[in-house]
Design an enzyme around this catalytic site. Structure first.
Site: not given
Ligand SMILES: *Cc1c(COP(=O)(O)O)cnc(C)c1O
Length: 424
Positions: A62, A64, A208, A234, A237, A243
């Site tokens: 932990y 925090e 994003d 994220t 990807k 993740r």
């Molecule tokens: C995949 C994605 C997210 C969210 O990611 P998670 O890990 O699935 O919560 C947010 N914004 C965009 C543009 C994404 O493609």
């Protein structure tokens, strides 16, 4: 390679002994990922090193708070791990500040709202059916329920964002926060144009880059740094990490974002994930990652060209990045039955809405595909051409109910994938 030759259960003797049911399912998923051609653009294969980092005792701790300011003792090691991850993120993307604690992309975005808005405040984002993300203010998301969403889309004729329209909406509605980026955008995002609109109305621009972070890191897509004050991504990807997620920003917003992530939204960070993020960031800083990012884009261009030659109707006419959106209307099949037929044939995609889709979101007109995972496996021009050929056959087989040909394609896919080992 030597680890790969071990029978899979040997790699997890405790799991096999303790919980054979879950062990068998993990093994089955390994086989699925190995034997199929995975074309979902948000998915990838992490390296063995990233996988090993996620499976460590760091999960037992932990922590925090932030390095040097924790609420629990025993942070001698964790502080170093998190600091390394932060430093690597700052150096790779060239940002002042990075927070590597968000559990995933959606909580990362929620932390952005918490940092800058009060409930009811206006947020502007791309509409979900046009390629935006749920967390950019879509109605079923907390972000659309607790805040007041304003939306832009894409022009039906071009399949592209019209920046003049974005500006008009922004000036009329004056949102405090503007999101650019999304989940089904096959074209380059004009961060500079978004930034100048945000500046006109004194809004905070959030880029994003969840989908394209690996392309940005590898120099295959323009960077939002210098344009967007806040960058959300994220890590799993195109960036090819575990993740997880990161928030990056200028120094000005560092404190507000950190406070929003913890204690505003989350508790203890997932330290095993932080370690794996650090490993992935190191991999992304290596020269080979630039080649990987460039190859993702060239594979997508090749695939888009081959699909167009076979009469597939691509939204916006093609792609600039890793992602292709296909409107299947002219092929006489909807997205969902096509995705199901492709899966049976060993090609995994997801169904997706297309701009101004006349069909329902759960049964839309299109499918969405991408090249990050196949590129990680080393596939290239010949394989992209083969995939386009299989898509054509799947349409014919699905429209005529020829299940035997779908299974035959599945065999051919399995043969091809045997020549492209998966990293882990
Ligand atoms: C995949 C994605 C997210 C969210 O990611 P998670 O890990 O699935 O919560 C947010 N914004 C965009 C543009 C994404 O493609």
């Amino acid at each position: 390679m030597s680890a790969q030759k071990l029978p899979a259960p040997m790699a997890r003797p405790a799991l096999v002994a303790e919980d054979p049911q879950i062990a068998a399912l993990v093994e089955a998923e390994e086989a699925r990922q190995r034997e199929k051609i995975r074309l979902i653009p948000s998915e990838n294969y992490v390296s063995r090193a990233v996988l090993e980092a996620t499976g460590t005792v760091l999960t037992n701790k932990y922590s925090e708070g932030y390095a040097g300011k924790r609420y629990y003792e025993g942070q001698q090691i964790i502080d170093q791990v998190e600091t390394i991850a932060i430093d690597r993120a700052k150096s790779l993307f060239g940002v002042d500040h990075a927070n590597v604690q968000p559990y995933s992309g959606s909580p990362a975005n929620l932390a952005v709202y918490l940092a800058f808005l009060n409930p009811g405040d206006k947020v502007m984002g791309m509409a979900l059916p046009s390629g935006g993300h749920l967390t950019h203010g879509w109605g079923v998301s907390a972000t659309g329920k607790w805040f007041t969403p304003v939306r832009y889309g894409v022009r039906a004729e071009t399949g592209r964002v019209d920046m003049d329209e974005v500006r008009e909406i922004a000036l009329a509605e004056r949102p405090k926060l503007i999101f650019c980026g999304g989940t089904a955008i096959p074209r380059t995002i004009d961060f500079e144009a978004f930034a100048s609109i945000a500046a006109e109305i004194d809004a905070v621009l959030v880029a994003d880059i969840a989908h394209i972070a690996g392309l940005v890191a590898g120099g295959a897509h323009p960077t939002p740094v210098g344009h967007a004050a806040v960058i959300s991504t994220t890590t799993h990807k195109t960036l090819r990490g575990p993740r997880g997620a990161m928030l990056m920003s200028t120094e000005e917003h560092a404190a507000a974002l950190d406070k929003a992530v913890f204690p505003g939204l989350q508790g203890g960070p997932h330290n095993h994930t932080t370690a794996a993020i650090a490993v992935a960031l190191r991999e992304a800083a290596a020269p080979e990652f630039k080649d990987y990012a460039a190859k993702i884009v060239s594979n997508a261009a090749t695939l888009a060209g081959a699909l167009t030659e076979r009469g597939f109707d691509l939204v916006s006419g093609g792609t600039d990045n890793h992602l292709i959106l296909i409107d299947l209307t002219n092929k006489g099949i909807a997205g969902k039955p096509m995705a199901k037929a492709l899966d049976r044939a060993g090609l995994v995609v997801n169904y997706n809405t297309v701009p101004d889709d006349p069909r329902k979101p759960f049964d839309p007109s299109g499918i969405r595909i991408g090249t990050p995972a196949v590129t990680t496996r080393g596939m290239g021009t010949a394989e992209m051409t083969a995939i386009a050929g299989w898509f054509d056959r799947v349409v014919t087989a699905a429209n005529s109910g020829d299940e035997a040909d779908l299974d035959q394609i599945g065999k051919e896919v399995k043969e091809l994938t045997a020549g492209f080992p998966v990293p882990a």
